[in-house]
Write a protein that holds these residues in place. Structure first.
Motif, PDB file in Angstrom:
ATOM      1  N   SER A 211       0.797  -1.173   0.265  1.00  0.00           N
ATOM      2  CA  SER A 211      -0.120  -0.046   0.297  1.00  0.00           C
ATOM      3  C   SER A 211       0.870   1.024  -0.158  1.00  0.00           C
ATOM      4  CB  SER A 211      -0.926  -0.383   1.366  1.00  0.00           C
ATOM      5  OG  SER A 211      -1.182   1.277   1.156  1.00  0.00           O
TER       6      SER A 211
ATOM      7  N   ARG B 108      -6.949   0.546  -2.352  1.00  0.00           N
ATOM      8  CA  ARG B 108      -4.975   0.761  -1.654  1.00  0.00           C
ATOM      9  C   ARG B 108      -5.460   0.810  -0.474  1.00  0.00           C
ATOM     10  NH1 ARG B 108      -2.835   6.411  -3.211  1.00  0.00           N
ATOM     11  NH2 ARG B 108      -3.967   7.364  -1.714  1.00  0.00           N
ATOM     12  N   GLU B 109      -6.782   0.882   0.347  1.00  0.00           N
ATOM     13  CA  GLU B 109      -5.889   0.388   2.046  1.00  0.00           C
ATOM     14  C   GLU B 109      -6.123  -0.689   2.010  1.00  0.00           C
ATOM     15  OE1 GLU B 109      -7.301   1.456   5.512  1.00  0.00           O
ATOM     16  OE2 GLU B 109      -9.636  -0.175   4.124  1.00  0.00           O
TER      17      GLU B 109
ATOM     18  N   GLU C 118       0.754   7.124  -6.445  1.00  0.00           N
ATOM     19  CA  GLU C 118      -0.473   8.308  -6.195  1.00  0.00           C
ATOM     20  C   GLU C 118      -1.516   7.261  -7.340  1.00  0.00           C
ATOM     21  OE1 GLU C 118      -1.971  10.912  -5.903  1.00  0.00           O
ATOM     22  OE2 GLU C 118      -0.977   9.920  -4.182  1.00  0.00           O
TER      23      GLU C 118
ATOM     24  N   LEU D   9       0.535   4.275  -2.770  1.00  0.00           N
ATOM     25  CA  LEU D   9       0.831   5.475  -2.449  1.00  0.00           C
ATOM     26  C   LEU D   9       1.494   6.682  -2.933  1.00  0.00           C
ATOM     27  CD1 LEU D   9       0.061   7.654  -1.140  1.00  0.00           C
ATOM     28  CD2 LEU D   9       1.428   7.085   1.356  1.00  0.00           C
TER      29      LEU D   9
END
Lengths: 498, 233
Positions: free
Chosen positions: A270, A306-307, A277, A274
């Protein structure tokens, strides 16, 4: 002084056909139609220039197209081939400039800043791009201009390389017809009524007056007619899969232990997503087993996510019940990167979740009930009563036609609730009308009825159906929809009016 | 910007200290207190519709019109551009009926739970916590009253806590009430009376039912109205 920006557009006309022809060169120069849809309603979505000249058009049914062009070669649409063709187009452009933008599946924009010293003037750069795309099996048109909008229009205007000289954009745009901007039907109709038919005429209108009469959509269209770009350059980067792997010092035999290891892998994955992006469109888990074998499972996601907690819940749901032949001694988790939708919302619309929040909510729901049980209801293009499906939920603004239809909808009409599956019923009849009904959980005499309403369809396929429907009020006070399958003679209770 | 902060900003804009109206009425930015059903007599009875930030219940037997009430509420929400969700415990949702009643299917999230009671409440909880949905409906469908006794109360309590801080209206609908005192408002629909066209081949033309306020924190329970639904030809 900063040099004026220059952009090239690579556009592949008849893209679906060109994508198929990459894999089957025998299709080149032939009359080809690409079809899509279920067998009963297969329609032409794209034709080759030769087929167009012979009279085949997108939107035609397959049989109509074959009637008009007897030697037409019909092929099913191949989304995999189209994705490969888009990738090939980007690779071809990457050999000339590192700054690319994937504007559409069939269209790539190239930032030409600084290339003159390397490859020569615009004409030479254009020839280089055309040669490169031909080298990957795609016949692209190339347009070069001072803005992306004009470059796209130049690529659509003519085959080969079309260069619009610096400062020559207004003169190039002025005679082009409005239709080349694909305006929304309501805007096109309004402008047609006003006698505005070319981009030059639209560009000359006063913006304030246009805004007052046609709103933001009209202003955006005029901006494009003046050759201005309405969104920033979104640079494309070659996708690299994100992989996090670990070799374990111990053997994992239970789900809880596996989840513990996966949590760490997902948190690291993740963090990498991040940094890029972006989110994960799919996860691939490869488990190395004691003894040398391995197990691989793929988890497609309903939206880029993405969590880590959500991804872990989805993975856990996927792995529950998994039986492996040996303990796990190594794990690798690969995420397929995909851009996350932007967070910016429309202040003048009712509150709604951002696409990112919505993606997480959909992911959690998919983990709870299964990915095939969450979405937007979709009605099939048929009168068959069970033609109901689910499509991906985006919360998108409704189509204009749908909005117009909703304006005529009536909140005071009675709704139905279906029995899923329909309840098999035993029905006695009197004077060819239902007299009593018995089904699981209900039994009653028919006190009033209406019907039969006869429907039939798809008689040309194996899924043909023919039925009679009745509205019946039973002695329990409720009103049901009763159906008789005319092929089998079986009665079912389909729905209750409620 | 999250849905919550966006709503807060919209509220601030709507309540400009200068007294200027910064937001045109009707744009849906200001927080509305109720989610209307679009059915005039019922909205009057409910004081405008289902309260936001609260759980409401609609109960009634088959052919009492509770599905029509739910679809009315979903239709009003989607027609103003908002998102709505239907958690369907028994997969009995009929999209064709919904579309005819004005529900914009593109803005409706349909979650099919296949009979799972706890799963349905959990799904509603996930949607409410995710934020941004105007109305969330949990339809128990054809589940009989004795089955609804098994709806986990703890899950309903959790749902009630989640919805309190949001502008979402949650509506539970089934053959009996399941939320008890956790619901701010409850409407009981009596068995409807079908009206048939006289003569010739019969034709179901309308269904009439009585809606009674069974529980309300704002109004005295017991008030009732008659509601009539037409059948599309």
């Amino acid at each position: 002084m900063t040099p004026a920006p220059r952009f090239a557009c690579l556009r592949v006309p008849h893209f679906a056909v060109a994508a198929l022809a990459r894999g089957d060169p025998a299709l080149r120069g032939r009359r080809v139609a690409v079809l899509e849809g279920p067998p009963a309603t297969r329609a032409v979505v794209e034709v080759s220039p030769e087929a167009w000249a012979a009279g085949a058009r997108p939107g035609m049914g397959a049989s109509e197209a074959l009637a008009r062009v007897p030697d037409l070669v019909c092929r099913d649409r191949d989304s995999g081939a189209e994705r490969s063709a888009t990738g090939a187009l980007l690779d071809a452009a990457l050999g000339t400039s590192p700054r690319l933008m994937a504007a559409a599946a069939d269209c790539v924009l190239v930032d030409l800043a600084g290339l003159t010293g390397l490859f020569g003037d615009d004409g030479r750069v254009g020839e280089r791009l055309a040669t490169a795309t031909a080298g990957v099996g795609l016949p692209a048109h190339v347009g070069i201009a001072g803005s992306r909008t004009v470059a796209v229009l130049a690529a659509r205007a003519a085959p080969g390389v079309t260069v619009v000289p610096p400062g020559g954009e207004p003169a190039f745009l002025a005679p082009l017809p409005l239709a080349c901007l694909d305006p929304a039907p309501d805007l096109a109709e309004a402008l047609e009524r006003w006698g505005i038919r070319t981009l030059g005429e639209l560009a000359a209108l006063p913006t304030a007056g246009l805004s007052a009469r046609l709103g933001a959509g009209g202003v955006r269209l005029q901006s494009r007619a003046r050759g201005e770009d309405d969104r920033p350059f979104e640079a494309w980067a070659p996708p690299e899969p994100c992989v996090e792997a670990i070799t374990l010092d111990w053997e994992v035999t239970a789900l809880e232990g596996l989840v513990f290891v996966l949590r760490g892998l997902l948190e690291r994955l993740s963090a990498r997503l991040l940094a890029r992006e972006c989110g994960a469109a799919a996860l691939v888990l490869t488990a190395g087993l004691a003894g040398g074998a391995s197990h691989r499972c793929q988890l497609p996601l309903v939206a880029p996510l993405r969590e880590p907690r959500t991804l872990l819940a989805l993975l856990r749901a996927e792995l529950e019940g998994l039986q492996l032949a040996a303990p796990i001694i190594a794990l690798a988790l690969e995420a397929e990167p995909a851009p996350l939708p932007p967070l910016q919302a429309d202040l003048l619309a009712p509150p709604r979740p951002s696409p990112r929040e919505l993606g997480e909510t959909l992911g959690r729901l998919a983990a709870l009930v299964g990915p095939d049980r969450v979405g937007t209801p979709a009605l099939g293009d048929t009168h068959r009563p069970d033609a109901i499906g689910l499509t991906a939920f985006t919360g998108a603004v409704a189509r204009q036609a749908a909005v117009a239809a909703l304006a005529f909808a009536d909140a005071a009409t009675l709704a139905c609730r279906r029995f899923v599956p329909p309840l098999p019923a035993t029905v006695t009849t009197r004077d060819d009308q239902p007299d009593s009904v018995e089904a699981a959980g209900l039994r009653g005499r028919v006190v009033a009825c209406a019907g039969p309403w006869r429907t039939a369809g798809e008689w040309w396929t194996e899924t043909a159906w023919s039925r009679e429907e009745w509205d019946v009020a039973l002695s329990d006070g409720a009103v049901y929809r009763l159906a008789l399958d005319r092929a089998t003679g079986a009665w079912t209770l389909d729905a209750v009016y409620d | 910007m999250t849905a919550a902060s966006r709503l807060e900003l919209a509220g601030l804009l709507a309540r400009s200290p200068s007294g200027l109206c910064l937001v045109r009425p009707g744009l849906g930015l200001a927080r509305r207190e109720h989610a209307a059903t679009g059915i005039g007599p019922l909205d009057t009875l409910l004081g405008g519709g289902f309260p936001r930030g609260r759980i409401s219940e609609v109960v009634g037997p088959r052919s009492s019109g509770r599905t029509s009430v739910l679809l009315g509420s979903l239709g009003r929400a989607t027609a103003r551009g908002a998102l709505a969700a239907l958690v369907d415990a028994t997969d009995g949702f009929d999209p064709a009926s919904a579309e005819a009643r004005g529900v914009d299917l593109d803005r409706l999230l349909w979650v099919r739970c296949g009979g799972g009671l706890g799963t349905a409440v959990q799904a509603a909880d996930v949607i409410v916590r995710g934020g941004g949905f105007d109305v969330v409906v949990v339809d128990w469908g054809e589940l009989p009253p004795q089955a609804l006794v098994r709806v986990p109360t703890a899950a309903v309590v959790r749902l009630q806590r989640a919805v309190e801080a949001t502008p979402t209206a949650v509506v539970l609908s089934g053959a009996r009430r399941v939320a008890g005192s956790l619901a701010t408002l409850a409407v009981a629909l009596a068995l409807g009376r079908a009206r048939w066209a006289p003569g010739g081949p019969g034709l179901l033309v309308r269904l009439e039912a009585e809606a009674r306020l069974a529980r309300s924190r704002e109004r005295a329970p017991g008030a009732a109205v008659r509601v009539s639904w037409r059948v599309l030809g």
